[in-house]
Structures are given as C-alpha cells and as structure tokens.
Scaffold this motif. Sequence first.
Motif, PDB file in Angstrom:
ATOM      1  N   PRO A   1       0.811  -1.234   0.000  1.00 56.01           N
ATOM      2  CA  PRO A   1       0.000   0.000   0.000  1.00 56.01           C
ATOM      3  C   PRO A   1       0.841   1.281   0.000  1.00 56.01           C
ATOM      4  CG  PRO A   1      -0.739  -1.519   1.727  1.00 56.01           C
ATOM      5  CD  PRO A   1       0.527  -2.084   1.165  1.00 56.01           C
ATOM      6  N   LEU A   2       2.115   1.191   0.407  1.00 56.57           N
ATOM      7  CA  LEU A   2       2.951   2.394   0.476  1.00 56.57           C
ATOM      8  C   LEU A   2       3.789   2.600  -0.788  1.00 56.57           C
ATOM      9  CD1 LEU A   2       4.164   2.278   4.203  1.00 56.57           C
ATOM     10  CD2 LEU A   2       2.199   3.491   3.231  1.00 56.57           C
ATOM     11  N   VAL A   3       3.586   1.751  -1.786  1.00 57.61           N
ATOM     12  CA  VAL A   3       4.302   1.926  -3.052  1.00 57.61           C
ATOM     13  C   VAL A   3       3.274   2.213  -4.149  1.00 57.61           C
ATOM     14  CG1 VAL A   3       5.841   0.867  -4.746  1.00 57.61           C
ATOM     15  CG2 VAL A   3       6.143   0.375  -2.312  1.00 57.61           C
TER      16      VAL A   3
ATOM     17  N   LEU B   1      -4.915   4.333 -13.526  1.00 56.98           N
ATOM     18  CA  LEU B   1      -5.268   4.569 -12.123  1.00 56.98           C
ATOM     19  C   LEU B   1      -4.020   4.453 -11.257  1.00 56.98           C
ATOM     20  CD1 LEU B   1      -8.447   2.272 -11.989  1.00 56.98           C
ATOM     21  CD2 LEU B   1      -8.352   4.731 -12.511  1.00 56.98           C
ATOM     22  N   LEU B   2      -3.821   5.412 -10.367  1.00 60.15           N
ATOM     23  CA  LEU B   2      -2.682   5.348  -9.450  1.00 60.15           C
ATOM     24  C   LEU B   2      -3.171   4.762  -8.129  1.00 60.15           C
ATOM     25  CD1 LEU B   2       0.068   7.992  -8.867  1.00 60.15           C
ATOM     26  CD2 LEU B   2      -1.040   6.889  -6.941  1.00 60.15           C
ATOM     27  N   HIS B   3      -2.635   3.573  -7.786  1.00 60.34           N
ATOM     28  CA  HIS B   3      -3.045   2.884  -6.561  1.00 60.34           C
ATOM     29  C   HIS B   3      -2.062   3.169  -5.439  1.00 60.34           C
ATOM     30  CE1 HIS B   3      -5.977   0.122  -8.555  1.00 60.34           C
ATOM     31  NE2 HIS B   3      -5.192   0.357  -9.597  1.00 60.34           N
ATOM     32  N   GLY B   4      -2.561   3.234  -4.217  1.00 52.19           N
ATOM     33  CA  GLY B   4      -1.710   3.372  -3.038  1.00 52.19           C
ATOM     34  C   GLY B   4      -2.543   3.885  -1.874  1.00 52.19           C
ATOM     35  N   LEU B   5      -2.062   3.655  -0.661  1.00 52.25           N
ATOM     36  CA  LEU B   5      -2.816   4.063   0.521  1.00 52.25           C
ATOM     37  C   LEU B   5      -2.886   5.589   0.610  1.00 52.25           C
ATOM     38  CD1 LEU B   5      -4.280   3.190   3.121  1.00 52.25           C
ATOM     39  CD2 LEU B   5      -2.082   3.269   4.292  1.00 52.25           C
ATOM     40  N   GLY B   6      -4.085   6.108   0.575  1.00 52.30           N
ATOM     41  CA  GLY B   6      -4.284   7.551   0.630  1.00 52.30           C
ATOM     42  C   GLY B   6      -4.294   8.216  -0.734  1.00 52.30           C
ATOM     43  N   ALA B   7      -4.142   7.432  -1.818  1.00 47.41           N
ATOM     44  CA  ALA B   7      -4.080   8.021  -3.172  1.00 47.41           C
ATOM     45  C   ALA B   7      -5.285   8.928  -3.405  1.00 47.41           C
ATOM     46  CB  ALA B   7      -4.042   6.911  -4.219  1.00 47.41           C
ATOM     47  N   CYS B   8      -6.454   8.436  -2.977  1.00 46.33           N
ATOM     48  CA  CYS B   8      -7.692   9.176  -3.203  1.00 46.33           C
ATOM     49  C   CYS B   8      -8.036  10.053  -1.999  1.00 46.33           C
ATOM     50  CB  CYS B   8      -8.772   8.128  -3.496  1.00 46.33           C
ATOM     51  SG  CYS B   8     -10.428   8.625  -3.215  1.00 46.33           S
TER      52      CYS B   8
END
Length: 411
Positions: A111-113, A120-127
Amino acid sequence: MTDLAVPAPSPAPTGTVPTLPDDPVVRLCAELIAAPSANPPGDEEPVAAVVQDRLERAGFAVRRHYARPGRPNVLATLERGEGPHLILQAHLDTKPAAPPGAEPVGWSSDPLVARIADGLLHGLGACDTKGGLAAMVVAAERLARRDDWSGRLEVQGVADEEDGSGLGAAFLLSEGLLTADAAIVSEPTGCLPSAAQLGNAWAEVTVTTTGAHAGTPSRGQDAVEVARRFMAEVDALLTRMPTDPAFPHHPRLNVGHLAAPGHPGTLSSSCVLRCDVRVLPWQRHDSVMEVYTRAASAVADACPGSALTVRPYQGGGCESHAVADDHPLVRAFDRASADRAGERCSFAGGSDARFFARAGTPAVVHGPGHLDQAHAPDEYVPVGHLVLAADQLEAVAAGFLQSVDRRRAGR
Ligand SMILES: [Zn+2]
C-alpha cells in the motif's frame, strides 16, 4: 500548544518511489504515499516533511503547529501585498491499511508503493487525500512562479482528519488559524466543487419502562415497543421537513445502535438508541435536534409509565455547511472549468470544511478521485484527475486572488 520549534528532521519515508509518468503531481502523490501517515495510530511527521520541503523551496514561509508531539499541522504562506486570503487545505493522515500488527487485507501490492495500472494510481491515501494534497502543493508552486495575483495564499496540511480532527483542523480553529476570506478543502469529489455538505444531528435516546413478564404483557410497558413508536414518530415528523434535490434520501432517521439488555422471556424495561439525522445545507442543526425531543415527548404522553430522555451523542454531531453560488470562490470554479460550469458534487462524506464554517470562512470541498475509493483496499485515484485537479486549483486560486475586491472578499 502551538508552534513548537520544528523538530529534528523526520525519519526518511519508507517504501520506494517507483518509475512513474513524468508528471509533477503524479510523482509527488507517489512520494506522499511512500511517507506513511496511518491514523490510528497517527504520525504525520514523514508526510509533513515532504510538504514543508516542497513549499519552502517554492518560497513559502512554513511553520508547524502542534496540539501533540508527532502530530504536525503544516501551514505555508506566501504573501503578495494587498488582497484576499485564500487557504488550500488537505489532511496529511490516511486510514490504516490494516489493524496494528496485521497484514493489509485485500491489497494486491504494497500500500505504500504507488502503482499505476490502466490509468489509475493505486496506493494508501491516493484518493483520500494524498492525491488532492499533491495537486494543491503543485498548484501552489505554480502560483508562486506567477506575478498576476495579489493577497495571501496559504497551504495547510493538517493532522488527524481520519480520527475526529481534534489534533488537526479543530485545533487550528481553536488557535484562530482557520480565519480567511475563503478556503478549499481537499476531499475526493471527482474534481467538481462541492459548495454544500450535510451536517449530522446525533442523539442518544434512553427509554425506560416498568417492564413485565413476557407471558403477561398487559402488566407493564415494553421499552422496545416504546422505542419503535419513537422511531415512527421521528419518521412522521421528518416527512414535514424541507428536502433538497441535491441530497436525495434525506432527511431520514438512521439508528446505528439499538440495545435492550434482557431476556427473551421479559419485556425490556430499558432500551438505548443512538440516532442520526443528516442536516441539510441551509438548515439549522438545532431544528433537527428538536425533532428528537418533540417525538420523545409525544411518545411519553402516549405511553403512560414510560420515560424517554434525549441527549446529544458525541457532542450532537455538526452543522451543515454551504457557500452561495454567487460567492467569488464558487464563481472562480465556474470560470476555471467553463465546460462544466455550474456542475456541483454533492459530497456525502465528512470533511474539515465544517471547522471553516465555524470560523465563518466559506469553504468549498474539491479534489481528485471518488468517495467510494476512499478507505478501500487497492485505493486509487485516476491519473487524469491528478493532473486536472492541479490545473483547476491553480486557475481557481489565481482567479479568486485576481478578481476579488481589494477590500477583501464578501463573506
Ligand atoms: Zn479525507
């Protein structure tokens, strides 16, 4: 406490920033994702360090304000003489990807990468809301290079939004740091401005009755039955309240907690309900709270031997919030996206805009991504939204800081 000395340099962000398209918003979003800030437990220092570094280099004067060590609020200001004061605010923290000590569930990669797939850009907090924060920082950097506006541009990266905002926006409100001519609060709205948000009226209602043996119900009162009548009475009163086509399905009663400890063989002698009714824009919070007390008194009169007490739950919730369509900031949004002028998002989530409302500062909620992607495994933000949001914020802020009367924007 506030404005402690800036602590020693924060630990280097964990995670790796991968190869990404050469767009400044995308790259910054990835860098912010790599700086963990899950709340709980809550530690925004790594992500605050990234924001502070970028904005200092752009010429902003940056200070950190702390309600508690390890929970920074970064306030970056650029002064350009006479003119209005505009705040761009995004929260620094994210929901955790997993409970403490557990592995993230449902994530198909770290999730941190940050990872891009299918645009779509995935990651924790992306949205929620590192994408929006990245767009704000990049817009602010571009505005720092322009000389066609005047006034005071401030970027705020705040702590603790995901756990009640007590160490973030609520703390800044108590310090008088949310007062401005207007503010933009970042939350995922699909890049449309949300000029109105729902409040919530929360109450805890306790029903007490005589109870009875279930075999001889006529000898007492059933607290659960009285609670049912209370809910029906609230529903009836709500049908007479105003509605708003922007927020269909409201107002409605939601009972999120209903408890009557007892045995199936006994009519309950007590029952507790925790109730929510959303407060529509332009509606007063206390007028909705009044619905609970009116319903309780009508039901107590109709059910002799019962008593209903109503008290605010967790402070009673919060006011709704709305900015008029002709406010200079809303008009600046319309001018900045002429093809979608007049389009609004009815943002249904909570946001720190409510604290600006309490400060008397008109606040519009806006940001890349969609609410249904927040707080979800494989969270993502569309890359196109990141790029668009930065362009919009630059144009809106410049428009607001150019167009508003020098005697300051009307509140
Ligand atoms: Zn958020």
